[in-house]
Design an enzyme around this catalytic site. Structure first.
Site, PDB file in Angstrom:
ATOM      1  N   GLU A 285      -1.042   4.985   7.636  1.00 17.55           N
ATOM      2  CA  GLU A 285      -0.713   3.612   7.279  1.00 17.55           C
ATOM      3  C   GLU A 285      -1.964   2.796   6.946  1.00 17.55           C
ATOM      4  O   GLU A 285      -2.226   1.760   7.549  1.00 17.55           O
ATOM      5  CB  GLU A 285       0.100   2.957   8.410  1.00 17.55           C
ATOM      6  CG  GLU A 285       1.383   3.723   8.708  1.00 17.55           C
ATOM      7  CD  GLU A 285       2.294   3.075   9.733  1.00 17.55           C
ATOM      8  OE1 GLU A 285       1.793   2.412  10.646  1.00 17.55           O
ATOM      9  OE2 GLU A 285       3.528   3.240   9.598  1.00 17.55           O
ATOM     10  N   ASP A 364       9.936   7.700  13.407  1.00 21.42           N
ATOM     11  CA  ASP A 364       9.262   6.579  14.036  1.00 21.42           C
ATOM     12  C   ASP A 364      10.137   5.851  15.045  1.00 21.42           C
ATOM     13  O   ASP A 364      10.616   4.763  14.758  1.00 21.42           O
ATOM     14  CB  ASP A 364       8.791   5.609  12.952  1.00 21.42           C
ATOM     15  CG  ASP A 364       7.801   4.590  13.477  1.00 21.42           C
ATOM     16  OD1 ASP A 364       7.374   4.735  14.630  1.00 21.42           O
ATOM     17  OD2 ASP A 364       7.456   3.666  12.728  1.00 21.42           O
ATOM     18  N   GLU A 392      10.720  -1.739  19.528  1.00 21.18           N
ATOM     19  CA  GLU A 392      10.622  -2.100  18.115  1.00 21.18           C
ATOM     20  C   GLU A 392      11.935  -1.914  17.353  1.00 21.18           C
ATOM     21  O   GLU A 392      12.403  -2.819  16.682  1.00 21.18           O
ATOM     22  CB  GLU A 392       9.507  -1.269  17.454  1.00 21.18           C
ATOM     23  CG  GLU A 392       9.391  -1.509  15.965  1.00 21.18           C
ATOM     24  CD  GLU A 392       8.228  -0.760  15.329  1.00 21.18           C
ATOM     25  OE1 GLU A 392       7.512  -0.027  16.035  1.00 21.18           O
ATOM     26  OE2 GLU A 392       8.039  -0.917  14.105  1.00 21.18           O
TER      27      GLU A 392
HETATM   28  O1  GCW Z   1       6.274   2.158  14.202  1.00 25.08           O
HETATM   29  C1  GCW Z   1       5.193   1.893  13.421  1.00 25.08           C
HETATM   30  C2  GCW Z   1       5.000   0.448  13.618  1.00 25.08           C
HETATM   31  C3  GCW Z   1       3.588   0.001  13.394  1.00 25.08           C
HETATM   32  C4  GCW Z   1       2.679   0.887  14.228  1.00 25.08           C
HETATM   33  C5  GCW Z   1       2.859   2.325  13.791  1.00 25.08           C
HETATM   34  C6  GCW Z   1       2.044   3.307  14.597  1.00 25.08           C
HETATM   35  C7  GCW Z   1       0.646   0.333  15.355  1.00 25.08           C
HETATM   36  O2  GCW Z   1       5.885  -0.254  12.784  1.00 25.08           O
HETATM   37  O3  GCW Z   1       3.507  -1.336  13.767  1.00 25.08           O
HETATM   38  O4  GCW Z   1       1.337   0.492  14.142  1.00 25.08           O
HETATM   39  O5  GCW Z   1       4.195   2.700  13.943  1.00 25.08           O
HETATM   40  O6  GCW Z   1       2.606   3.916  15.487  1.00 25.08           O
HETATM   41  O7  GCW Z   1       0.876   3.475  14.331  1.00 25.08           O
END
Ligand code: GCW
Length: 678
Positions: A285, A364, A392
């Site tokens: 990311e 995720d 989340e």
């Molecule tokens: O789930 C996603 C989240 C991000 C997070 C990323 C990760 C810290 O939306 O906010 O960043 O995973 O785990 O690195």
């Protein structure tokens, strides 16, 4: 205004007079056998707890008067404690005799073990258990039991739903460490032994945390945690040599870069001798990483491992690596496959002090995902399982969603990697392949909110994580009971109601949100609330492929992305089969018509309608159940939970109507029960 602040360390006075007298008598004096920081902590914690629960605070001393019943806290040292590891302990009642009074001996292999033993004794008393015939022998299932804070130095928390950071405020550390200390207590009482205190997305100021500028403050923070046996870790920026080191490159094979990291490590360990190490999100990311230099993740991790090794430090390297600039038109790329594809070829190439941190699922932290096939794909690499306590995708601490049952499923999942019984639990702990390091990691759900977690019931997730990390064999029910008795008292009706709320909550949340394992369907960015196509045409690789005929992602070996083939034969065959794939994961693995009949006997479309209608009723039921407890628990606490449950119940309707309407319009198929769909 401090509702729920003490969480599970709330030491209510023991109402049963006999029991109170027993505890008071057994613990009238606390003797520590050596002068170490952690034994002092153990004695102080026990004294406070006994004082609050019995009305008589025991004296703490280092000389035992054999005539007086006492609790003795000591260290046995490795060698004579068979198989207890570094952090184990025994709790024993030593019967008194004519000359000698009864004594409870809390003996740790190390002083950290003794601290855990003291918290164990406290827990027994909070639970109302007898303590006059103790024969306890405990040691943790997992070596590393770490919490990850996603806190930023501006005071915000990435994916935080419980206020601001307790660590940082407007660009620096907070001045008052009281809350940090109280957090350390909570964590240590469940057995947590490590914490990384900054977001894995390491921004500009946070990059400097490893420089001299922060040494003094960090060493103070490390001391606060150190007094509770918790090691400090930092998330680092892989491009630090460029960002703060004045170098032209961060290439892991560059000698200047290696030297730079080695010096950073030396300085850090000079300031913080028991520093834990680095947590790294690289090439993920938009974070920098070794790919920029044509190197792989073993090169990247080993660079840092080499710098930390002389000091006994660890590199925890995250496996959340995937293409986040996908084109939804490209059907050959499957985000679910990414971690396995990136990391299995590197098995055996990581240094001994590197641990890979693997998210529980391949995507995720969705409400439902299969277990990541990377568990089972690595046999010569240290691994930890990464869980997300912060909610989340599971209701953001506005909805109650107790995740311990989900985590149990993950831990119990059999990968068949080395034959039957190769569970995730055994892989993560390191037991299956006899690895030097292993354990559990989880993203924290706390902030500066009065009750730490926004939703008071969300405290149960933090507690449950710690307990599972210590002993993954505990059942969800056991953990739930403990948490309720510790946090809300020992009224049996309260216990029934709250445990039923908690234990049903994950299933209920799943039922009114995204169906059958397909995931997402949330609003972009903040991820709260329904939006079926919110991520459907985005670059993140999170698609459900719904059209007028059907829905789901074909991840089979024959016609799909082949993801199902990343598992070992037994799970692979099940997932790959349309008939055998469990209903709750059907749309994760298969694209099917809405009329496809599930194992439950229902069609996919009718399942969607039914679960969404039922889920809303069930959410209302959670509120109704809670309402029966009015007067039984602290009123402010009661009202706070009631208001969250009300919000959940309303919001569940929004989910129901958006999802049902979407699929009704797409499919044109009526609800068999003719309920209102808009
Ligand atoms: O789930 C996603 C989240 C991000 C997070 C990323 C990760 C810290 O939306 O906010 O960043 O995973 O785990 O690195």
């Amino acid at each position: 205004d401090k509702i729920g602040y003490d969480a599970w360390l709330r030491y209510a006075s023991i109402e049963n007079g006999e029991l109170r007298e027993e505890y008071r008598a057994c613990c009238s004096v606390i003797v520590i056998t050596e002068q170490t920081k952690l034994l002092h902590t153990a004695a102080r914690e026990l004294a406070e707890a006994v004082g609050a629960m019995t009305g008589h605070k025991p004296e703490v001393t280092s000389v035992r008067d054999r005539q007086v019943p006492s609790v003795m806290i000591g260290i046995k040292g490795k060698g004579d404690t068979d198989g207890l590891g570094d952090e184990g302990y025994t709790l024993q009642t030593l019967e008194g005799g004519q000359e000698e009074a009864e004594c409870i001996a809390i003996i740790g292999v190390s002083d950290r073990g003794a601290l855990y033993g003291a918290f164990h004794l406290i827990r027994l008393m909070q639970m109302g258990e007898p303590i006059n015939k103790l024969q306890v022998k405990e040691s943790p299932a997992n070596g590393l039991r770490i919490i990850n804070q996603w806190d930023n130095m501006d005071g915000s928390i990435e994916r935080g739903y419980a206020g601001k950071s307790i660590f940082y405020d407007s660009g620096g550390f907070v001045k008052d460490f009281t809350r940090i200390r109280d957090y350390a207590r909570l964590l240590a009482s469940t057995g947590i032994n490590a914490i990384s205190i900054n977001n894995v997305n390491v921004h500009r100021e946070e990059t400097k945390l490893i420089t001299a500028e922060y040494e003094r403050t960090l060493s103070k923070v490390a001391d606060v945690f150190g007094a509770y046996g918790i090691k400090l870790f930092l998330s680092i920026n892989f491009a630090s040599p460029i960002a703060i080191g004045g170098l032209q490159t961060a290439d892991p094979l560059d000698p200047e870069v290696r030297k730079w990291w080695a010096e950073r490590a030396e300085d850090l360990y000079r300031a913080i001798p028991d520093f834990g190490g680095f947590l790294v999100k690289a090439d993920s990311e938009f974070r920098p990483g070794p790919f920029t230099y044509g190197r792989d993740h073993a090169d990247g991790a080993n660079l840092l491992a080499e710098a930390l090794a002389p000091h006994g430090g660890l590199v925890i390297w995250r496996c959340f690596v995937y293409n986040c600039l996908q084109d939804w038109r490209d059907r050959s790329t499957d985000r679910a496959k990414a971690a396995y594809d990136h990391f299995t070829p590197l098995d055996g190439r990581f240094a001994d002090n590197v641990i890979l941190q693997i998210k529980n699922g391949p995507m995720d932290f969705q409400v439902r995902e299969p277990v990541s096939p990377l568990f089972g794909g690595l046999s010569h690499t240290n691994q930890v399982l990464e869980l997300q306590i912060t909610q989340e995708y599971t209701g953001q601490q506005k909805h109650v969603c107790y995740l311990v049952p989900q985590w149990k499923e993950v831990l119990d999942f059999d990968t068949f990697a080395a034959g039957k019984g190769s569970t995730v639990d055994k892989i993560a702990s390191g037991a299956l392949y006899n690895r030097p390091y292993g354990g559990l990691a989880a993203v924290s759900n706390i902030g500066d909110d009065a009750c730490w977690t926004g939703h008071p019931l969300a405290q149960a997730n933090l507690y449950g994580y710690g307990r599972l990390a210590w002993n993954s064999a505990l059942s969800a029910e056991q953990i739930t009971t403990e948490w309720i008795r510790l946090s809300l008292g020992r009224d049996p009706v309260t216990e029934d109601v709250v445990s039923s709320i908690l234990l049903r909550s994950w299933g209920i949340y799943e039922s009114y949100t995204s169906p059958l394992g397909v995931g997402w369907m949330v609003n972009p960015n903040h991820h709260y609330g329904p939006n079926v196509d919110g991520y459907e045409y985005s670059k993140w690789g999170t698609y459900h492929f719904a059209d007028h005929q059907g829905i789901g992602v074909d991840r089979t070996i024959g016609t799909g992305t082949g993801y199902a083939g990343q598992y070992h034969t037994q799970p692979s065959e099940i997932y790959n089969s349309l008939e055998r794939c469990p209903d709750e994961l059907l749309l994760f693995f298969h694209h099917v018509p809405y009329t496809h009949v599930l194992q439950s006997g229902k069609t996919v479309i009718q399942h969607i309608y039914d679960t969404h209608f039922d889920g809303v009723d069930a959410a209302a039921g959670l509120l109704a159940a809670w309402q029966t407890l009015r007067g039984k628990i602290d009123n402010a606490y009661f009202e706070l939970v009631a208001s969250r449950l009300t919000e959940q119940s309303e919001h569940a309707k929004e989910w129901r109507d958006v999802i049902n309407t979407y699929f009704y319009r797409k499919s044109g198929i009526d609800d068999r029960q003719g309920r209102l769909i808009y």
